[in-house]
Write a protein that holds these residues in place. Sequence first.
Motif, PDB file in Angstrom:
ATOM      1  N   PHE A 108       8.243  -4.540   6.827  1.00 13.92           N
ATOM      2  CA  PHE A 108       7.120  -5.047   7.620  1.00 13.92           C
ATOM      3  C   PHE A 108       5.850  -5.179   6.776  1.00 13.92           C
ATOM      4  CE2 PHE A 108       3.387  -4.335  10.327  1.00 13.92           C
ATOM      5  CZ  PHE A 108       3.537  -5.394  11.220  1.00 13.92           C
ATOM      6  N   THR A 109       5.755  -4.372   5.731  1.00 13.29           N
ATOM      7  CA  THR A 109       4.537  -4.436   4.914  1.00 13.29           C
ATOM      8  C   THR A 109       4.351  -5.809   4.276  1.00 13.29           C
ATOM      9  OG1 THR A 109       5.771  -3.472   3.067  1.00 13.29           O
ATOM     10  CG2 THR A 109       4.480  -1.957   4.436  1.00 13.29           C
ATOM     11  N   GLU A 110       5.418  -6.611   4.208  1.00 17.62           N
ATOM     12  CA  GLU A 110       5.298  -7.973   3.673  1.00 17.62           C
ATOM     13  C   GLU A 110       4.456  -8.857   4.587  1.00 17.62           C
ATOM     14  OE1 GLU A 110       9.236  -9.468   2.976  1.00 17.62           O
ATOM     15  OE2 GLU A 110       9.822  -7.695   1.830  1.00 17.62           O
ATOM     16  N   ASP A 111       4.305  -8.452   5.854  1.00 18.46           N
ATOM     17  CA  ASP A 111       3.496  -9.220   6.802  1.00 18.46           C
ATOM     18  C   ASP A 111       2.028  -8.813   6.769  1.00 18.46           C
ATOM     19  OD1 ASP A 111       5.717 -10.655   7.769  1.00 18.46           O
ATOM     20  OD2 ASP A 111       6.263  -8.997   9.091  1.00 18.46           O
ATOM     21  N   ILE A 112       1.718  -7.804   5.980  1.00 15.33           N
ATOM     22  CA  ILE A 112       0.342  -7.325   5.883  1.00 15.33           C
ATOM     23  C   ILE A 112      -0.347  -7.980   4.682  1.00 15.33           C
ATOM     24  CG2 ILE A 112      -1.136  -5.286   5.551  1.00 15.33           C
ATOM     25  CD1 ILE A 112       1.106  -3.599   6.799  1.00 15.33           C
ATOM     26  N   GLU A 113      -1.558  -8.452   4.891  1.00 15.62           N
ATOM     27  CA  GLU A 113      -2.380  -8.930   3.777  1.00 15.62           C
ATOM     28  C   GLU A 113      -2.950  -7.680   3.107  1.00 15.62           C
ATOM     29  OE1 GLU A 113      -6.545 -11.330   3.338  1.00 15.62           O
ATOM     30  OE2 GLU A 113      -5.200 -11.957   4.969  1.00 15.62           O
ATOM     31  N   ILE A 114      -2.204  -7.176   2.122  1.00 12.37           N
ATOM     32  CA  ILE A 114      -2.463  -5.846   1.572  1.00 12.37           C
ATOM     33  C   ILE A 114      -3.748  -5.815   0.743  1.00 12.37           C
ATOM     34  CG2 ILE A 114      -1.583  -4.042   0.022  1.00 12.37           C
ATOM     35  CD1 ILE A 114       1.255  -4.907   0.832  1.00 12.37           C
ATOM     36  N   GLU A 115      -4.555  -4.789   1.021  1.00 16.21           N
ATOM     37  CA  GLU A 115      -5.780  -4.572   0.261  1.00 16.21           C
ATOM     38  C   GLU A 115      -5.695  -3.326  -0.620  1.00 16.21           C
ATOM     39  OE1 GLU A 115      -9.401  -5.016   2.457  1.00 16.21           O
ATOM     40  OE2 GLU A 115      -8.616  -6.657   3.680  1.00 16.21           O
ATOM     41  N   PHE A 116      -4.997  -2.299  -0.133  1.00 22.27           N
ATOM     42  CA  PHE A 116      -4.848  -1.055  -0.896  1.00 22.27           C
ATOM     43  C   PHE A 116      -3.487  -0.433  -0.595  1.00 22.27           C
ATOM     44  CE2 PHE A 116      -9.267  -1.373   0.626  1.00 22.27           C
ATOM     45  CZ  PHE A 116      -9.963  -1.437  -0.571  1.00 22.27           C
TER      46      PHE A 116
ATOM     47  N   ASN B 290     -12.584   3.061   1.144  1.00 20.75           N
ATOM     48  CA  ASN B 290     -13.638   2.568   2.048  1.00 20.75           C
ATOM     49  C   ASN B 290     -13.103   1.492   3.001  1.00 20.75           C
ATOM     50  OD1 ASN B 290     -16.202   2.357   3.172  1.00 20.75           O
ATOM     51  ND2 ASN B 290     -16.841   0.751   1.725  1.00 20.75           N
ATOM     52  N   PHE B 291     -12.124   1.878   3.812  1.00 19.11           N
ATOM     53  CA  PHE B 291     -11.422   0.935   4.695  1.00 19.11           C
ATOM     54  C   PHE B 291     -11.195   1.615   6.042  1.00 19.11           C
ATOM     55  CE2 PHE B 291      -7.573  -1.061   6.391  1.00 19.11           C
ATOM     56  CZ  PHE B 291      -7.761  -2.407   6.106  1.00 19.11           C
TER      57      PHE B 291
ATOM     58  N   LEU C  28       1.096   4.843   1.851  1.00 19.44           N
ATOM     59  CA  LEU C  28       0.264   4.250   2.891  1.00 19.44           C
ATOM     60  C   LEU C  28      -0.158   2.867   2.420  1.00 19.44           C
ATOM     61  CD1 LEU C  28      -2.216   7.076   4.040  1.00 19.44           C
ATOM     62  CD2 LEU C  28      -0.225   6.200   5.270  1.00 19.44           C
ATOM     63  N   VAL C  29      -0.029   1.896   3.316  1.00 18.75           N
ATOM     64  CA  VAL C  29      -0.380   0.517   2.992  1.00 18.75           C
ATOM     65  C   VAL C  29      -1.522   0.096   3.910  1.00 18.75           C
ATOM     66  CG1 VAL C  29       0.435  -1.870   2.897  1.00 18.75           C
ATOM     67  CG2 VAL C  29       1.989   0.014   2.306  1.00 18.75           C
ATOM     68  N   PHE C  30      -2.638  -0.328   3.309  1.00 16.91           N
ATOM     69  CA  PHE C  30      -3.825  -0.739   4.059  1.00 16.91           C
ATOM     70  C   PHE C  30      -4.035  -2.237   3.887  1.00 16.91           C
ATOM     71  CE2 PHE C  30      -4.385   3.658   2.857  1.00 16.91           C
ATOM     72  CZ  PHE C  30      -5.017   4.256   3.946  1.00 16.91           C
ATOM     73  N   GLY C  31      -4.375  -2.909   4.992  1.00 21.61           N
ATOM     74  CA  GLY C  31      -4.643  -4.336   4.900  1.00 21.61           C
ATOM     75  C   GLY C  31      -4.918  -4.949   6.241  1.00 21.61           C
TER      76      GLY C  31
ATOM     77  N   GLN D 201      -6.970 -10.625  12.321  1.00 21.91           N
ATOM     78  CA  GLN D 201      -8.328 -10.106  12.102  1.00 21.91           C
ATOM     79  C   GLN D 201      -8.387  -8.584  12.161  1.00 21.91           C
ATOM     80  OE1 GLN D 201     -10.920 -12.224  11.236  1.00 21.91           O
ATOM     81  NE2 GLN D 201      -9.163 -13.614  11.145  1.00 21.91           N
ATOM     82  N   ASN D 202      -7.239  -7.939  12.369  1.00 22.76           N
ATOM     83  CA  ASN D 202      -7.229  -6.497  12.567  1.00 22.76           C
ATOM     84  C   ASN D 202      -6.894  -5.739  11.287  1.00 22.76           C
ATOM     85  OD1 ASN D 202      -7.813  -6.071  15.405  1.00 22.76           O
ATOM     86  ND2 ASN D 202      -5.897  -7.150  15.817  1.00 22.76           N
ATOM     87  N   ASN D 203      -7.671  -4.704  11.010  1.00 23.29           N
ATOM     88  CA  ASN D 203      -7.365  -3.791   9.916  1.00 23.29           C
ATOM     89  C   ASN D 203      -6.256  -2.842  10.346  1.00 23.29           C
ATOM     90  OD1 ASN D 203      -9.418  -4.935   8.462  1.00 23.29           O
ATOM     91  ND2 ASN D 203     -10.757  -3.156   8.482  1.00 23.29           N
ATOM     92  N   VAL D 204      -5.270  -2.662   9.472  1.00 21.78           N
ATOM     93  CA  VAL D 204      -4.134  -1.787   9.797  1.00 21.78           C
ATOM     94  C   VAL D 204      -3.853  -0.838   8.641  1.00 21.78           C
ATOM     95  CG1 VAL D 204      -3.083  -3.590  11.231  1.00 21.78           C
ATOM     96  CG2 VAL D 204      -2.331  -3.319   8.867  1.00 21.78           C
TER      97      VAL D 204
END
Length: 270
Positions: A33-41, A17-18, A63-66, A70-73
Motif C-alpha cells: 500500500f505504501t506505493e500509493d503514498i506520495e512518500i515524503e519521509f 516536522n510532519f 514508518l512511512v510518511f506522506g 490532500q491528506n497527510n498519512v
Amino acid sequence: MWDKVQETVKYITDKINFTPRYGIILGSGLGGFTEDIEIEFTLPYSEIPNFPVSTVEGHGGQLVFGKIGQNNVVAMQGRFHYYEGYTMQEVTFPVRVMKYLGVEKLIVSNASGGVNPFYKVGDIVLIYDHINFMPEHPLRGKNDERFGPRFVNMHEAYSQKMINKAKEIAVNLSIQVKDGIYLGLQGPTFETISEYKMVKILGADCVGMSTVPEVIVARHMNMECFGLSVITDMGNEESIESISHDEVLEAAKKAEPNVRALIKELIIKY
C-alpha cells in the motif's frame, strides 16, 4: 509510558516536522500500500527510540510518511504481535505515538481465517465489531488519564460513518465487500478445526492474531477507527489441512489491489 511516548514523538517531529491526520497499520501481505503514498519521509523502526521491531515475514519495518490526496498519512509497514513476545503495551505503543503525532483516524488491516459460510478466500471484510479473546488486555494496569479514561466505551469501536463511506466507495469501484465480526486470538498457531467451530459459536465471522489491541488503545485515546480483513483461509477441514503462512501471504497479495484502492479512496473522500 507517557514519557516514552513523548520522547518518541519528539524524536520523530524533530526529525521530519510532519503532522499526519490518518494512521494506517498494514497487515500480512498488504505492505505494498505504501506505493500509493506520495512518500515524503521514511523512518526504520530500528532508528526510532522505544519502538519494537517486527519479526514476522511479510511485515516490513518502517514508518512511512506522506500524502494521499490532500491528506497527510503515516503508515506502519509492519506491525507487532503479542505472540512475538512483546507486551500488549509494546504492541500498541505505535498507536499511542501516532495519536500524539496528530493522527485522528486509524485504519487497520489484517489477514484472517473465515468461519462465515458466505465468505470465501480472497474476500474483503469490513469489520464492524470485535470479540477480544487475547490473554492480556492493553489497558491493564494503572490508567494514565492523559491518554484516556479508566473505563472505555466500546459501543462503536469501528466507525459506522467510515464503514458506510467504504461501502459506498466499494460500489463505485465495483469491489465486492462483506462485513463481519473479528475475533482476536493470541496465536501464533493457526486455529484447530474445533477452535474455528468455537469462533463461529461465539458469534464471530473471522479470526486473527492482531487488530483488537490496537483498536482498543486507539479508542482509549478517542481516535476514529476503521478495520478490514482479507480472508486468507476458511475454517474447514479442507482449508486448514494445508494452511501455512506462505499461503496466507499469497492470498493477501491477490486481494491487495482492491484493498489498496478501497483504503486510498476512503482516505481521499472521508
